[in-house]
Design a protein around this motif. Structure first.
Motif, PDB file in Angstrom:
ATOM      1  N   GLN A 178      -1.815   8.217  11.428  1.00 38.65           N
ATOM      2  CA  GLN A 178      -2.891   9.262  11.840  1.00 38.65           C
ATOM      3  C   GLN A 178      -2.306  10.621  11.946  1.00 38.65           C
ATOM      4  OE1 GLN A 178      -5.199   7.325  14.503  1.00 38.65           O
ATOM      5  NE2 GLN A 178      -6.788   7.876  13.394  1.00 38.65           N
ATOM      6  N   GLU A 179      -1.057  10.822  12.880  1.00 35.98           N
ATOM      7  CA  GLU A 179      -0.497  11.857  13.040  1.00 35.98           C
ATOM      8  C   GLU A 179       0.116  12.558  11.625  1.00 35.98           C
ATOM      9  OE1 GLU A 179       3.058  13.646  15.810  1.00 35.98           O
ATOM     10  OE2 GLU A 179       2.304  11.628  16.135  1.00 35.98           O
ATOM     11  N   LEU A 180       0.872  11.600  11.053  1.00 33.73           N
ATOM     12  CA  LEU A 180       1.673  12.093   9.865  1.00 33.73           C
ATOM     13  C   LEU A 180       0.782  12.722   8.620  1.00 33.73           C
ATOM     14  CD1 LEU A 180       4.101   9.209   9.696  1.00 33.73           C
ATOM     15  CD2 LEU A 180       4.696  11.731   9.937  1.00 33.73           C
ATOM     16  N   CYS A 181      -0.372  11.901   8.643  1.00 29.14           N
ATOM     17  CA  CYS A 181      -1.442  12.146   7.407  1.00 29.14           C
ATOM     18  C   CYS A 181      -2.047  13.417   7.962  1.00 29.14           C
ATOM     19  CB  CYS A 181      -2.379  11.130   7.236  1.00 29.14           C
ATOM     20  SG  CYS A 181      -1.604   9.650   6.501  1.00 29.14           S
ATOM     21  N   SER A 182      -2.563  13.782   9.189  1.00 31.10           N
ATOM     22  CA  SER A 182      -3.113  14.822   9.674  1.00 31.10           C
ATOM     23  C   SER A 182      -2.145  16.025   9.773  1.00 31.10           C
ATOM     24  CB  SER A 182      -3.467  14.710  11.133  1.00 31.10           C
ATOM     25  OG  SER A 182      -2.531  14.594  12.126  1.00 31.10           O
ATOM     26  N   GLN A 183      -0.993  15.911   9.660  1.00 31.20           N
ATOM     27  CA  GLN A 183      -0.033  17.001   9.394  1.00 31.20           C
ATOM     28  C   GLN A 183       0.393  17.497   8.085  1.00 31.20           C
ATOM     29  OE1 GLN A 183       3.388  15.962  11.862  1.00 31.20           O
ATOM     30  NE2 GLN A 183       2.339  16.181  13.762  1.00 31.20           N
ATOM     31  N   SER A 184      -0.049  16.613   6.975  1.00 31.73           N
ATOM     32  CA  SER A 184       0.127  16.744   5.793  1.00 31.73           C
ATOM     33  C   SER A 184      -0.762  18.203   5.022  1.00 31.73           C
ATOM     34  CB  SER A 184      -0.127  15.686   4.781  1.00 31.73           C
ATOM     35  OG  SER A 184      -0.143  15.800   3.644  1.00 31.73           O
ATOM     36  N   THR A 185      -0.180  18.744   4.357  1.00 36.60           N
ATOM     37  CA  THR A 185      -1.092  19.983   3.604  1.00 36.60           C
ATOM     38  C   THR A 185      -1.263  19.565   2.298  1.00 36.60           C
ATOM     39  OG1 THR A 185       0.109  21.383   5.153  1.00 36.60           O
ATOM     40  CG2 THR A 185      -0.801  22.264   3.193  1.00 36.60           C
ATOM     41  N   PRO A 186      -2.422  19.510   1.671  1.00 36.07           N
ATOM     42  CA  PRO A 186      -3.581  19.556   2.550  1.00 36.07           C
ATOM     43  C   PRO A 186      -3.613  17.858   3.409  1.00 36.07           C
ATOM     44  CG  PRO A 186      -4.256  18.919   0.522  1.00 36.07           C
ATOM     45  CD  PRO A 186      -2.811  19.366   0.424  1.00 36.07           C
ATOM     46  N   PRO A 187      -4.404  17.785   4.457  1.00 31.95           N
ATOM     47  CA  PRO A 187      -4.632  16.563   5.154  1.00 31.95           C
ATOM     48  C   PRO A 187      -4.911  15.423   4.289  1.00 31.95           C
ATOM     49  CG  PRO A 187      -5.487  18.348   6.532  1.00 31.95           C
ATOM     50  CD  PRO A 187      -5.479  18.877   4.987  1.00 31.95           C
ATOM     51  N   ILE A 188      -4.125  14.176   4.762  1.00 30.51           N
ATOM     52  CA  ILE A 188      -4.513  13.036   3.951  1.00 30.51           C
ATOM     53  C   ILE A 188      -5.589  12.227   4.911  1.00 30.51           C
ATOM     54  CG2 ILE A 188      -3.507  10.877   3.155  1.00 30.51           C
ATOM     55  CD1 ILE A 188      -0.962  12.427   2.783  1.00 30.51           C
ATOM     56  N   ARG A 189      -6.605  11.593   4.396  1.00 30.84           N
ATOM     57  CA  ARG A 189      -7.294  10.940   4.940  1.00 30.84           C
ATOM     58  C   ARG A 189      -6.846   9.475   5.244  1.00 30.84           C
ATOM     59  NH1 ARG A 189     -12.117   7.404   3.216  1.00 30.84           N
ATOM     60  NH2 ARG A 189     -11.617   7.963   1.088  1.00 30.84           N
ATOM     61  N   SER A 190      -6.790   9.087   6.498  1.00 28.78           N
ATOM     62  CA  SER A 190      -6.140   7.766   7.015  1.00 28.78           C
ATOM     63  C   SER A 190      -7.175   6.875   7.427  1.00 28.78           C
ATOM     64  CB  SER A 190      -5.065   8.155   7.874  1.00 28.78           C
ATOM     65  OG  SER A 190      -5.540   8.819   9.134  1.00 28.78           O
ATOM     66  N   VAL A 191      -7.226   5.611   6.837  1.00 31.68           N
ATOM     67  CA  VAL A 191      -8.330   4.667   7.273  1.00 31.68           C
ATOM     68  C   VAL A 191      -7.196   3.319   7.825  1.00 31.68           C
ATOM     69  CG1 VAL A 191      -9.803   3.227   6.348  1.00 31.68           C
ATOM     70  CG2 VAL A 191      -9.688   5.475   5.485  1.00 31.68           C
ATOM     71  N   MET A 192      -7.710   2.929   8.809  1.00 31.19           N
ATOM     72  CA  MET A 192      -6.963   1.594   9.140  1.00 31.19           C
ATOM     73  C   MET A 192      -7.934   0.295   9.352  1.00 31.19           C
ATOM     74  SD  MET A 192      -4.887   4.381  10.042  1.00 31.19           S
ATOM     75  CE  MET A 192      -5.802   5.042  11.495  1.00 31.19           C
ATOM     76  N   VAL A 193      -7.868  -0.547   8.503  1.00 29.54           N
ATOM     77  CA  VAL A 193      -8.717  -1.473   8.624  1.00 29.54           C
ATOM     78  C   VAL A 193      -8.340  -2.492   9.482  1.00 29.54           C
ATOM     79  CG1 VAL A 193      -9.806  -1.232   6.405  1.00 29.54           C
ATOM     80  CG2 VAL A 193      -7.826  -2.644   6.396  1.00 29.54           C
ATOM     81  N   ARG A 194      -9.246  -3.151  10.408  1.00 30.30           N
ATOM     82  CA  ARG A 194      -8.527  -4.173  11.268  1.00 30.30           C
ATOM     83  C   ARG A 194      -9.364  -5.539  11.104  1.00 30.30           C
ATOM     84  NH1 ARG A 194      -8.840  -0.825  16.907  1.00 30.30           N
ATOM     85  NH2 ARG A 194      -7.150   0.688  16.357  1.00 30.30           N
ATOM     86  N   PRO A 195      -8.866  -6.259  10.172  1.00 29.36           N
ATOM     87  CA  PRO A 195      -9.575  -7.656   9.890  1.00 29.36           C
ATOM     88  C   PRO A 195      -9.204  -8.558  11.258  1.00 29.36           C
ATOM     89  CG  PRO A 195      -7.513  -7.651   8.459  1.00 29.36           C
ATOM     90  CD  PRO A 195      -7.827  -6.002   9.143  1.00 29.36           C
ATOM     91  N   SER A 196     -10.138  -9.630  11.268  1.00 32.16           N
ATOM     92  CA  SER A 196      -9.814 -10.720  12.166  1.00 32.16           C
ATOM     93  C   SER A 196      -9.180 -11.622  11.651  1.00 32.16           C
ATOM     94  CB  SER A 196     -11.052 -11.126  12.568  1.00 32.16           C
ATOM     95  OG  SER A 196     -12.211 -11.447  11.833  1.00 32.16           O
ATOM     96  N   PHE A 197      -9.292 -13.023  11.789  1.00 33.26           N
ATOM     97  CA  PHE A 197      -8.469 -14.216  11.150  1.00 33.26           C
ATOM     98  C   PHE A 197      -9.017 -14.094   9.601  1.00 33.26           C
ATOM     99  CE2 PHE A 197      -8.083 -18.344   9.523  1.00 33.26           C
ATOM    100  CZ  PHE A 197      -6.785 -18.662   9.723  1.00 33.26           C
ATOM    101  N   ILE A 198      -8.137 -13.933   8.639  1.00 26.16           N
ATOM    102  CA  ILE A 198      -8.327 -13.969   7.327  1.00 26.16           C
ATOM    103  C   ILE A 198      -8.188 -15.224   6.710  1.00 26.16           C
ATOM    104  CG2 ILE A 198      -8.002 -12.666   5.063  1.00 26.16           C
ATOM    105  CD1 ILE A 198      -6.747 -10.385   6.658  1.00 26.16           C
ATOM    106  N   TYR A 199      -8.970 -15.844   5.779  1.00 21.38           N
ATOM    107  CA  TYR A 199      -9.019 -17.028   5.153  1.00 21.38           C
ATOM    108  C   TYR A 199      -9.477 -17.187   3.548  1.00 21.38           C
ATOM    109  CZ  TYR A 199     -14.026 -17.266   5.360  1.00 21.38           C
ATOM    110  OH  TYR A 199     -15.448 -16.892   5.218  1.00 21.38           O
ATOM    111  N   HIS A 200      -8.978 -17.947   2.871  1.00 22.94           N
ATOM    112  CA  HIS A 200      -9.399 -18.444   1.632  1.00 22.94           C
ATOM    113  C   HIS A 200      -9.294 -19.903   1.318  1.00 22.94           C
ATOM    114  CE1 HIS A 200      -9.504 -18.281  -2.713  1.00 22.94           C
ATOM    115  NE2 HIS A 200      -9.958 -17.132  -2.720  1.00 22.94           N
ATOM    116  N   PRO A 201     -10.380 -20.363   0.939  1.00 17.80           N
ATOM    117  CA  PRO A 201     -10.323 -21.819   0.556  1.00 17.80           C
ATOM    118  C   PRO A 201      -9.358 -22.453  -0.559  1.00 17.80           C
ATOM    119  CG  PRO A 201     -12.225 -20.845  -0.203  1.00 17.80           C
ATOM    120  CD  PRO A 201     -11.603 -19.881   0.621  1.00 17.80           C
ATOM    121  N   HIS A 202      -8.871 -21.604  -1.382  1.00 11.46           N
ATOM    122  CA  HIS A 202      -8.022 -22.043  -2.567  1.00 11.46           C
ATOM    123  C   HIS A 202      -6.636 -21.465  -2.216  1.00 11.46           C
ATOM    124  CE1 HIS A 202     -11.629 -23.611  -4.218  1.00 11.46           C
ATOM    125  NE2 HIS A 202     -12.221 -22.605  -4.252  1.00 11.46           N
ATOM    126  N   PHE A 203      -6.477 -20.267  -2.094  1.00 10.79           N
ATOM    127  CA  PHE A 203      -5.117 -19.693  -2.167  1.00 10.79           C
ATOM    128  C   PHE A 203      -4.447 -19.929  -0.889  1.00 10.79           C
ATOM    129  CE2 PHE A 203      -7.200 -15.852  -4.707  1.00 10.79           C
ATOM    130  CZ  PHE A 203      -7.101 -16.775  -5.839  1.00 10.79           C
TER     131      PHE A 203
END
Length: 313
Positions: A178-203
């Motif tokens: 967030q700090e590095l992206c906000s200091q960029s010119t122009p600023p970069i939008r930063s997104v942090m996704v926070r998944p819980s336990f991730i599953y897939h029945p086949h993979f």
């Protein structure tokens, strides 16, 4: 403008879900990984969508190895990370070896409960390297990493079975990005996704029964409400903090594990692409925010704060 995204670790479990979702949207998709090989199913098959992805060999720790790809992308998605120090559990997962996965996972859980091994810190596949340094290397490259930088973080739902360093290195990476992206010119939008336990029945077949067990335990926990043992313990220990006030206590983490549902890896990939499209998405996105991005109206009332994209543990 057509989206052109770069996915670090695009042939991995989460990265491949991002690539699939982006291909379905008609985006140009590039992936970097150590091998540069395309994603294959556990049976070794190449899905049709892999033909629409450019697969490159590069090191996430060396931005110069993929600098030209960064400069041509308008969004970067960083999916590298490890749940356990050393990452030894990943090989049996790839080989679809349930026994080996259980053995390595059990060893790692026991080690987590007993305490960190100081010798693991700072190693090539340590929490510090995989969860933090690999991500911040991308965001500090001389070539601006696109208009949007998405980091795959995690909900704090794994302690004490998983060492606290897993989540603290994730949170450190979030703050640094967030700090590095906000200091960029122009600023970069930063997104942090926070998944819980991730599953897939086949993979990842072993993940489905674990997800079902978590969901079943969560149903009982919610049915009991404030009388749930974990709820009572959480309220009694609410003021306690862990690791220099960075985190709350492990009981609160276990409580969250039973209140935040597991999430299918395809939904993680779809939510990431939806966040890239939605320019109002910014900062940490918890599971409820991810589900709302997917249009899950039934979750509209579930939020951990007043903001639509709340910063929660």
């Amino acid at each position: 403008m057509q989206k052109n995204i770069l996915v670090t670790g695009g042939n991995g479990f989460v990265g491949s879900a991002v690539c699939r979702s982006a291909v379905r949207r008609g985006w140009k998709v590039q992936s970097i990984s150590k091998s540069g090989k395309p994603f294959t199913t556990p049976n070794g098959h190449l899905p049709a969508w892999t033909e629409k992805v450019e697969w490159h060999a590069a090191s996430a720790f060396e931005p110069t190895s993929y600098q030209s790809l960064l400069s041509s992308s308008n969004a970067v998605v960083h999916t590298l990370g490890t749940l356990f120090d050393g990452g030894r559990y990943k090989q049996p997962l790839k080989e679809q070896n349930p026994l080996g996965t259980v053995v390595e996972g059990a060893k790692s859980v026991v080690n987590g409960l007993l305490g960190d091994n100081p010798l693991e810190r700072g190693g090539p596949r340590s929490y510090e390297n995989m969860n933090r340094e690999s991500a911040t290397s991308s965001s500090t490259s001389q070539s601006r990493p696109g208009n949007t930088f998405v980091y795959v973080s995690a909900e704090d739902v794994f302690r004490p079975a998983i060492p606290a360093r897993y989540i603290t290195t994730k949170r450190e990476a979030e703050r640094m990005i967030q700090e590095l992206c906000s200091q960029s010119t122009p600023p970069i939008r930063s997104v942090m996704v926070r998944p819980s336990f991730i599953y897939h029945p086949h993979f990842r077949p072993i993940s489905s029964p674990i997800a079902a067990l978590i969901a079943a335990a969560g149903g009982i926990h919610q049915a009991l409400g404030g009388f749930s043992p974990l709820s009572v313990l959480t309220n009694l220990t609410r003021s306690q903090r862990h690791e220099g006030n960075a985190l709350d206590n492990p009981i609160a983490s276990m409580n969250r594990a039973l209140t935040i549902p597991p999430i299918h890896v395809d939904h993680v990939g779809e939510a990431i692409c939806a966040a890239i499209e939605d320019e109002s998405a910014n900062g940490p996105l918890d599971v409820w925010a991810m589900r709302r991005l997917l249009g899950w109206v039934q979750d509209s009332e579930k939020t951990s704060g007043s903001a639509p994209f709340a910063d929660t543990r």
